[in-house]
Design a protein around this motif. Structure first.
Motif, PDB file in Angstrom:
ATOM      1  N   GLU A  52       0.827  -1.412   0.031  1.00 27.29           N
ATOM      2  CA  GLU A  52      -0.006  -0.014  -0.132  1.00 27.29           C
ATOM      3  C   GLU A  52       0.799   1.138   0.077  1.00 27.29           C
ATOM      4  O   GLU A  52       1.907   1.473   0.826  1.00 27.29           O
ATOM      5  N   VAL A  53       0.550   1.903  -0.890  1.00 28.56           N
ATOM      6  CA  VAL A  53       1.424   3.160  -1.099  1.00 28.56           C
ATOM      7  C   VAL A  53       0.588   4.397  -0.517  1.00 28.56           C
ATOM      8  O   VAL A  53      -0.535   4.715  -1.190  1.00 28.56           O
ATOM      9  N   GLY A  54       1.017   5.324   0.416  1.00 23.73           N
ATOM     10  CA  GLY A  54       0.407   6.398   1.180  1.00 23.73           C
ATOM     11  C   GLY A  54      -0.900   6.028   1.866  1.00 23.73           C
ATOM     12  O   GLY A  54      -2.070   6.256   1.181  1.00 23.73           O
ATOM     13  N   PRO A  55      -0.903   5.247   2.912  1.00 20.11           N
ATOM     14  CA  PRO A  55      -1.958   4.961   3.330  1.00 20.11           C
ATOM     15  C   PRO A  55      -2.733   5.851   4.304  1.00 20.11           C
ATOM     16  O   PRO A  55      -4.070   5.770   4.693  1.00 20.11           O
ATOM     17  N   GLY A  56      -2.104   7.140   4.522  1.00 20.51           N
ATOM     18  CA  GLY A  56      -2.751   8.040   5.299  1.00 20.51           C
ATOM     19  C   GLY A  56      -3.317   7.657   6.541  1.00 20.51           C
ATOM     20  O   GLY A  56      -2.455   7.308   7.438  1.00 20.51           O
ATOM     21  N   LEU A  57      -4.510   7.842   6.882  1.00 22.17           N
ATOM     22  CA  LEU A  57      -4.933   7.468   8.397  1.00 22.17           C
ATOM     23  C   LEU A  57      -5.434   5.930   8.475  1.00 22.17           C
ATOM     24  O   LEU A  57      -5.307   5.638   9.435  1.00 22.17           O
ATOM     25  N   GLY A  58      -5.296   5.451   7.092  1.00 20.13           N
ATOM     26  CA  GLY A  58      -5.414   3.816   7.137  1.00 20.13           C
ATOM     27  C   GLY A  58      -6.598   3.201   6.961  1.00 20.13           C
ATOM     28  O   GLY A  58      -6.916   2.117   7.518  1.00 20.13           O
ATOM     29  N   TYR A  69      -4.695  -9.930   5.424  1.00 22.07           N
ATOM     30  CA  TYR A  69      -3.749 -10.017   4.415  1.00 22.07           C
ATOM     31  C   TYR A  69      -2.434  -9.464   4.716  1.00 22.07           C
ATOM     32  O   TYR A  69      -2.233  -8.409   5.618  1.00 22.07           O
ATOM     33  N   LYS A  70      -1.425  -9.784   4.373  1.00 21.27           N
ATOM     34  CA  LYS A  70       0.049  -9.355   4.395  1.00 21.27           C
ATOM     35  C   LYS A  70       0.301  -7.924   4.067  1.00 21.27           C
ATOM     36  O   LYS A  70       0.077  -7.758   2.698  1.00 21.27           O
ATOM     37  N   VAL A  71       0.392  -7.029   4.615  1.00 22.43           N
ATOM     38  CA  VAL A  71       0.645  -5.647   4.078  1.00 22.43           C
ATOM     39  C   VAL A  71       1.875  -4.871   4.442  1.00 22.43           C
ATOM     40  O   VAL A  71       2.203  -4.817   5.586  1.00 22.43           O
ATOM     41  N   ASP A  72       2.683  -4.331   3.432  1.00 20.93           N
ATOM     42  CA  ASP A  72       3.693  -3.447   3.477  1.00 20.93           C
ATOM     43  C   ASP A  72       3.155  -2.222   3.099  1.00 20.93           C
ATOM     44  O   ASP A  72       2.882  -1.901   1.834  1.00 20.93           O
ATOM     45  N   ALA A  73       3.320  -1.294   3.803  1.00 16.41           N
ATOM     46  CA  ALA A  73       2.637  -0.043   3.735  1.00 16.41           C
ATOM     47  C   ALA A  73       3.922   1.196   3.704  1.00 16.41           C
ATOM     48  O   ALA A  73       4.850   1.115   4.418  1.00 16.41           O
ATOM     49  N   TYR A  74       3.753   1.901   2.707  1.00 15.45           N
ATOM     50  CA  TYR A  74       5.012   3.177   2.767  1.00 15.45           C
ATOM     51  C   TYR A  74       4.181   4.642   2.778  1.00 15.45           C
ATOM     52  O   TYR A  74       3.436   4.868   1.887  1.00 15.45           O
ATOM     53  N   GLU A  75       4.649   5.298   3.613  1.00 15.80           N
ATOM     54  CA  GLU A  75       4.023   6.666   4.060  1.00 15.80           C
ATOM     55  C   GLU A  75       5.096   7.674   4.336  1.00 15.80           C
ATOM     56  O   GLU A  75       5.893   7.650   4.928  1.00 15.80           O
ATOM     57  N   ILE A  76       4.892   8.965   3.349  1.00 15.15           N
ATOM     58  CA  ILE A  76       5.985   9.744   3.581  1.00 15.15           C
ATOM     59  C   ILE A  76       5.701  10.849   4.537  1.00 15.15           C
ATOM     60  O   ILE A  76       6.509  11.678   5.100  1.00 15.15           O
ATOM     61  N   ASP A  77       4.199  11.074   5.131  1.00 21.95           N
ATOM     62  CA  ASP A  77       4.146  12.026   6.023  1.00 21.95           C
ATOM     63  C   ASP A  77       4.347  11.370   7.637  1.00 21.95           C
ATOM     64  O   ASP A  77       3.687  10.398   7.894  1.00 21.95           O
ATOM     65  N   GLN A  78       5.303  12.032   8.082  1.00 19.28           N
ATOM     66  CA  GLN A  78       5.603  11.654   9.412  1.00 19.28           C
ATOM     67  C   GLN A  78       4.380  11.741  10.477  1.00 19.28           C
ATOM     68  O   GLN A  78       4.475  10.511  11.319  1.00 19.28           O
TER      69      GLN A  78
END
Length: 279
Positions: A52-58, A69-78
């Motif tokens: 998932e790219v850019g999950p935000g609040l999720g 499901y197996k999820v790898d997430a990448y989020e740029i906003d700290q």
């Protein structure tokens, strides 16, 4: 409480003392039916990895994890990373990294079957697809959301003014379909227009040669550098050599006066193959 709800979004933003960031084009989804339809369409199998790219609040993340499901997430906003890492801490099937996905090394996924899902701004949709196309991963699908008027550009056909490298890259990997429309009322803050969830099913046998795929992306983008110019003009700029451009086009059997929007996927693949062989 479902993350995809007005109550949660307002409550959580208040707790975190944040507001949606315009420079990240943040619009938080507040309709769980949209989430459910998106994840149903993704149709994740037991042996597949979700990125998932850019999950935000999720909003999407929550449903993905609840379905185990197996999820790898990448989020740029700290701020979002701080929220996600604490909110989903009990999920062993969740991995989160605070990084720009375009800088991620995807080689670690070489032995996995991948499905991508993303709710990111349209301006990084093309770079995202470029990265996916050139990765040589075993990708099954990519699901993403765009504003309604953007869809008209994404579905543009050869010979039209909106036909662009993105259209060619999508055709290269598979088939584009509409998952569902999403009203502007389903977000906080509300955008000015409705959105559409799109899905690319990777049904075509694309080259497993990453060097070829990278060259294909490079050559296609270079061919559209100056849309009003001919393919000869654009390739001359690319090679910085008119004679070489003429030679390549002759070998590819492409008229020098052809404009890039008149060229098909087959034309670009053929052109790339000729350049690849003559490097």
């Amino acid at each position: 409480m479902k993350i995809a709800s007005k109550e949660f979004v307002v409550k959580r933003m208040t707790e975190l003392m944040i507001t949606p960031k315009k420079h990240f084009s943040q619009n938080f989804l507040t309709d769980f039916e949209v989430v459910k339809d998106a994840i149903d369409s993704l149709d994740v199998k037991e042996d597949e990895q979700v990125i998932e790219v850019g999950p935000g609040l999720g909003a999407l993340t929550q449903e993905l994890l609840d379905r185990n499901y197996k999820v790898d997430a990448y989020e740029i906003d700290q701020d979002m990373v701080n929220h996600l890492s604490s909110y989903f801490i009990k999920y062993p099937n969740f991995s989160l990294q605070n990084i720009d996905f375009l800088k991620v090394d995807l080689n670690k996924y070489q032995d996995k079957k991948i499905k991508f899902i993303s709710n990111v701004p349209y301006n990084i949709t093309t770079p995202l697809i470029e990265k996916i196309v050139t990765s040589s991963l075993d990708i099954k699908s990519f699901e993403f959301m765009v504003q309604k008027e953007v869809y008209d550009r994404i579905k543009a056909k050869v010979g039209t003014k909106d036909y662009a490298p993105l259209n060619i890259f999508i055709e290269y990997v598979g088939k584009l379909s509409v998952v569902r429309k999403v009203s502007y009322k389903c977000f906080i803050p509300m955008p000015n227009v409705d959105s559409i969830i799109l899905k690319i099913d990777f049904t075509n046998e694309i080259s497993k040669d990453s060097k070829f795929n990278k060259l294909f992306v490079e050559v296609t983008k270079a061919s559209f550098l100056l849309r009003r110019k001919t393919i000869l003009n654009n390739l001359t700029s690319y090679f910085r050599n008119k004679e070489k451009a003429l030679d390549i086009l002759a070998k590819a059997n492409i008229n020098t006066l052809t404009r890039p929007e008149q060229m098909t996927l087959k034309d670009f693949l053929n052109l790339t193959e000729i350049i690849y062989q003559n490097k």
